[in-house]
Every structure is written in C-alpha cells, then in structure tokens.
Design a protein around this motif. Structure first.
Motif, PDB file in Angstrom:
ATOM      1  N   PHE A 195       0.835  -1.205   0.000  1.00 19.12           N
ATOM      2  CA  PHE A 195       0.000   0.000   0.000  1.00 19.12           C
ATOM      3  C   PHE A 195       0.867   1.252   0.000  1.00 19.12           C
ATOM      4  N   TRP A 196       1.835   1.307   0.908  1.00 20.15           N
ATOM      5  CA  TRP A 196       2.679   2.489   1.000  1.00 20.15           C
ATOM      6  C   TRP A 196       3.591   2.621  -0.207  1.00 20.15           C
ATOM      7  N   ALA A 197       4.065   1.513  -0.750  1.00 21.72           N
ATOM      8  CA  ALA A 197       4.917   1.573  -1.949  1.00 21.72           C
ATOM      9  C   ALA A 197       4.135   2.158  -3.121  1.00 21.72           C
ATOM     10  N   VAL A 198       2.901   1.705  -3.305  1.00 17.59           N
ATOM     11  CA  VAL A 198       2.062   2.220  -4.400  1.00 17.59           C
ATOM     12  C   VAL A 198       1.722   3.689  -4.146  1.00 17.59           C
ATOM     13  N   THR A 199       1.389   4.031  -2.898  1.00 15.33           N
ATOM     14  CA  THR A 199       1.074   5.417  -2.551  1.00 15.33           C
ATOM     15  C   THR A 199       2.255   6.333  -2.863  1.00 15.33           C
ATOM     16  N   VAL A 200       3.454   5.897  -2.501  1.00 15.16           N
ATOM     17  CA  VAL A 200       4.651   6.690  -2.764  1.00 15.16           C
ATOM     18  C   VAL A 200       4.850   6.861  -4.267  1.00 15.16           C
ATOM     19  N   CYS A 201       4.702   5.799  -5.030  1.00 13.97           N
ATOM     20  CA  CYS A 201       4.882   5.884  -6.490  1.00 13.97           C
ATOM     21  C   CYS A 201       3.853   6.821  -7.125  1.00 13.97           C
ATOM     22  N   VAL A 202       2.618   6.729  -6.685  1.00 12.79           N
ATOM     23  CA  VAL A 202       1.576   7.615  -7.218  1.00 12.79           C
ATOM     24  C   VAL A 202       1.899   9.069  -6.867  1.00 12.79           C
ATOM     25  N   TYR A 203       2.306   9.312  -5.630  1.00 11.21           N
ATOM     26  CA  TYR A 203       2.636  10.672  -5.222  1.00 11.21           C
ATOM     27  C   TYR A 203       3.822  11.207  -6.015  1.00 11.21           C
ATOM     28  N   LEU A 204       4.861  10.385  -6.165  1.00 11.11           N
ATOM     29  CA  LEU A 204       6.030  10.820  -6.947  1.00 11.11           C
ATOM     30  C   LEU A 204       5.640  11.152  -8.386  1.00 11.11           C
ATOM     31  N   GLY A 205       4.815  10.303  -8.966  1.00 12.04           N
ATOM     32  CA  GLY A 205       4.351  10.578 -10.329  1.00 12.04           C
ATOM     33  C   GLY A 205       3.529  11.844 -10.386  1.00 12.04           C
TER      34      GLY A 205
END
Length: 169
Positions: free
Chosen positions: A113-123
């Motif tokens: 969850f946090w890995a995907v959240t971080v990737c979405v935020y970075l994008g």
C-alpha cells in the motif's frame, strides 16, 4: 532532572553525544540513560546523578575518564538500545506461521500500500503542475515520505545498518 536529560548532558560534557545522543532517543532510551548514569555515579562516587554530573562538569580529568568508560561500554549500549528491533522481526515470524491469511499477509499488504502510494505521489508531483504556493508543501510531504515511510519499510525488510566509526570518539 529527568534521567534521559542528565545522560544527554553527560554525553555533551564528555564529547560522545554524536553516538550516545542517538541511543538516548529510542524506545530503550531510559535503560541506556540509566546505564550511563550508573557509570557516572560509580566513577565519581556520588549517589545522586545530578551530583555526579556536577563533579564531571567541573573536572576535565573525570570527564575524560567517563568518556573512556562510555567508549568501552559502547557495544553493550548499542545492543541494549537496538534490542527492540529483534522483537518486531520475531513477531513477523510468528505471524507467518498463522493459518489466517490476513494475519500472515498484513505486513506485506501494508508495505505494498505504502509503496504504491509513494509511487503515485512521486508521479503526481513530477508530472502534474503544482500551484506555486503549494510547492513547499509538496516538498515537505516528499521529504517525509522518502525519509520515514520508505526508509522504515526498507529497514524492516532488509534490516537497519549502523555506522560504526573507526575512531574512539
């Protein structure tokens, strides 16, 4: 004066606050501080830690002697300060043995969850235009995400590293 605050003052006086200060901020800070105060009291012969601090502040030779004692106990203090990490990993080993898939997989789903959240935020902050007045907020959030969330997940799964200086002080 509080135990941890006294131990921090002793670390400052002896010049070992660079490594000892870090140990006085964790979950085992009170135990580490207690050991530091015991060393200071035993060395000075003072019963009260405040009195031991006063003696050490006034006598550079005593401060140097305490520094030497602290350095000789550095490995033990590091082990004490970081012993709680073994408990988190032991808890995960027990969770993996459970028959309930939710209990077994929670930590992995949580990390995903946090890995995907971080990737979405970075994008999002990379490709979506951010209003000029919000750039500082985006930067602060990015720093928090990278400095705490990602670092904590990596430390849990791959272990934390400790820099051990080759110097004695």
């Amino acid at each position: 004066m509080a135990t941890i605050a006294l131990a921090k003052k002793l670390a400052d006086v002896t010049g070992v606050s660079d490594w000892l200060g870090d140990l006085l901020g964790g979950s085992k800070a009170a135990q580490v501080a207690g050991d530091v105060l015991d060393l200071a009291s035993g060395m000075t012969g003072e019963k009260k830690p405040e009195d031991a601090l006063s003696v050490i502040q006034q006598d550079p030779a005593k401060a140097f002697e305490l520094k030497e004692r602290l350095l000789s106990h550095k490995e033990r203090l590091l082990e004490l300060a970081n012993s709680d990490r073994a408990n988190a990993r032991a808890m995960q080993v027990q969770a993996l043995k459970q028959s309930d898939p939710e209990a077994r997989l929670f930590i992995y789903r949580f990390a995903w969850f946090w890995a995907v959240t971080v990737c979405v935020y970075l994008g999002a902050i990379t490709f979506i235009e951010i209003p000029k007045e919000n750039i500082r907020f985006a930067d602060n959030i990015l720093g928090f995400i990278l400095g705490t969330i990602v670092a904590t997940i990596l430390q849990f799964f791959f272990g934390a590293s400790f820099q051990r200086s080759t110097e004695d002080g």
